[in-house]
Every structure is written in structure tokens, then in C-alpha cells.
Design a protein around this motif. Sequence first.
Motif, mmCIF file in Angstrom:
data_model
loop_
_atom_site.group_PDB
_atom_site.id
_atom_site.type_symbol
_atom_site.label_atom_id
_atom_site.label_comp_id
_atom_site.label_asym_id
_atom_site.label_seq_id
_atom_site.Cartn_x
_atom_site.Cartn_y
_atom_site.Cartn_z
ATOM 1 N N GLU A 45 31.295 6.617 63.530
ATOM 2 C CA GLU A 45 31.697 5.212 63.551
ATOM 3 C C GLU A 45 31.482 4.534 62.196
ATOM 4 O O GLU A 45 32.062 3.468 61.924
ATOM 5 N N ASP A 47 32.691 5.316 59.514
ATOM 6 C CA ASP A 47 33.982 5.269 58.829
ATOM 7 C C ASP A 47 34.925 4.243 59.438
ATOM 8 O O ASP A 47 36.073 4.106 59.000
ATOM 9 N N HIS A 48 34.437 3.518 60.443
ATOM 10 C CA HIS A 48 35.266 2.512 61.120
ATOM 11 C C HIS A 48 34.489 1.205 61.267
ATOM 12 O O HIS A 48 34.479 0.591 62.346
ATOM 13 N N VAL A 53 34.944 2.856 69.384
ATOM 14 C CA VAL A 53 36.374 2.679 69.657
ATOM 15 C C VAL A 53 36.672 1.306 70.236
ATOM 16 O O VAL A 53 37.625 0.636 69.837
#
Length: 319
Positions: A45, A47-48, A53
Motif C-alpha cells: 500500500e 505505493d498507493h 484498496v
Amino acid sequence: MEGLLDDVLRAVLSRIGGYDCAVSEFARVSGSVLPHRCFRRIVPELDHGSRAVGGMPVRVQLLGSDPAAMADNAAQLALLAPAAVDLNFGCPAPTVNRHRGGAVLLDEPELLHEIARAVRAALPSDMMLTAKMRLGVVDKGRALECAQALTAGGASELVVHARTKVEGYRPPAHWEWVGRIADVVSVPVVANGEVWTAADWARCRAVSGATDVMLGRGAVSDPFLARRIRLDQDDDAGVRAAEWALLAPLIAEFRDRVVVKVAAHHAPGRIKQWLNMLRRRYEQAETLFMQIRPLKTLAEIDRVLVSRGILGEPAQHAA
């Protein structure tokens, strides 16, 4: 929750909603500075935007006993912009404790203070530092001292698993101690331990006086628990049936994410692991678990999931 609540399951829980944030599995810190790829492997996560999600923020947890090494790794981690950095003083696992990690350090409040202070100094001023602790190793005699040591070192929130290391996960959880800790520190204190239902959540808050509660195994066994609490929803058969209808496609998503993450021969164990937890709260999961329990391969399990309407046709979900 090492080996259980990883990014795969965080994705599912985040989609369901009701959670303010999640804490990752721990990154084990020894003498070296971990490369970014190690943090990303544990917490993809990062990288986000450090979010799962469904948008749930993910805090990254460090475990270790050397203040300088912990600080160096915290500085390295900070470059990846985690939602927060968390310190693990709650893990009771013998393997971890033998290597001076987790709850065994609760006999050394001075060391807890040194670790927290070193990590706090290594992080940007606007990055939150939190810590999780238990009530002690064998007894609760130094619980208040440990909490004060961590907050004096710079932890701005404490999660208290209301049992000692030697008590492990055996009930009961001593929620009253969460309140005692909150009385002697000036930061928010979150209660944790033995919360399986909305009724447990209400009792935990009443006994501890805590506003916030962390869910662990309760969330894995009952993924809709946090959402049900938020909606003040009854836990009856009709609600359960509706939840299972929503959960079935998420089990399929879980299966697909597991297949991407682990080798095919490990996938059956991961699928069985979660269904084994789910059967505590869902009778449909009990039936499904007993059906796949003796199966050895992913292809065999997939056939069962297809027959139960959880997966599409096998060609769409190749092993």
C-alpha cells in the motif's frame, strides 16, 4: 497479525468499510537498514499513498530492540510516506521474544523510552508515531510505567492489548487496565483484545472508558463487525445472510489476490485459514470449510468454489 492479516486481507476489509485505519504486519529490525523493497513487500500500500484498496490508511509497524537501528529504519521508512509509524511491543510469539522483540521488552521501560525517543527524532515532525503494548510480560506491575515511557519518548497514541505476554490470547482481556493507563498518560489510548461482537465492543468501551477500539481476530472472523457497529445494526440471521451474500465475491477476490501473492501450493492453506476463522461467525463458512478442508490443491478448491457460486468458471480463474 503476522501471517494472517496482510495486504490481501486488508484489501477485503477496506472494501467492506467501517475501519478508521489498519496497522501492517511488523517489519523486523535488526542491525541493518532495510531497503525500500522490504517495506514495500510487507506493505505494498506504500505505493498507493499508504492506503488499502478501499481507501483505508495503513500504518507501518516496526519491531526491534536497538534504538539506533530502529531510528535508522524509521528514517528509511519515512521516505516512503507511511500513514504513520507504529512500534510493536505487543507480540507474544516465542520466536520473536527470544530475539528481544515484541512484548518481552515490557520488562524494560527504560529501553521502551529510548526506542520511542530515537524513532520520534528520526521521523518528520508531522508524521505520527504510535505504539502497541501489552500489560506486561508475566504480571501487570510495570504497565503504567511502560505506557508513560512510550508517551514520554514521543508516541502520540497507544494501543493496549489488555493481557500480558504469558496470557497470550486466553480470555479474559483485562479492559479495566486500559482505563488505568489512560489515567496516567496524556495521549489517546485505544483498547484491544477479546472483541468478537458488537456487544463485546460496547462492554470493552464501558469497562475501559476508551473511545476507540482496535479489532484483531474479531475483524478477521467477522469482516462486517466494524461496519455493523457504525450502523448500530442488529446481529440477526437476516443480517448474517445478507452479509454472506456480500462476502462471497470478496472471498473470490481474496482467493485471486492470494494466488498472485504466494506460490500455488501455499494458496490452499491461506484460503482454508481465513474460512476457518470465518466459520466462527458464519454457518455458511462452516459448511464451505468442511467441504474444502481435506482438499490438497488449488484446482480442487476452485471446483468447490465454482459449485458454490463463489467463483466463475475455472477458465476465468486459472491456477
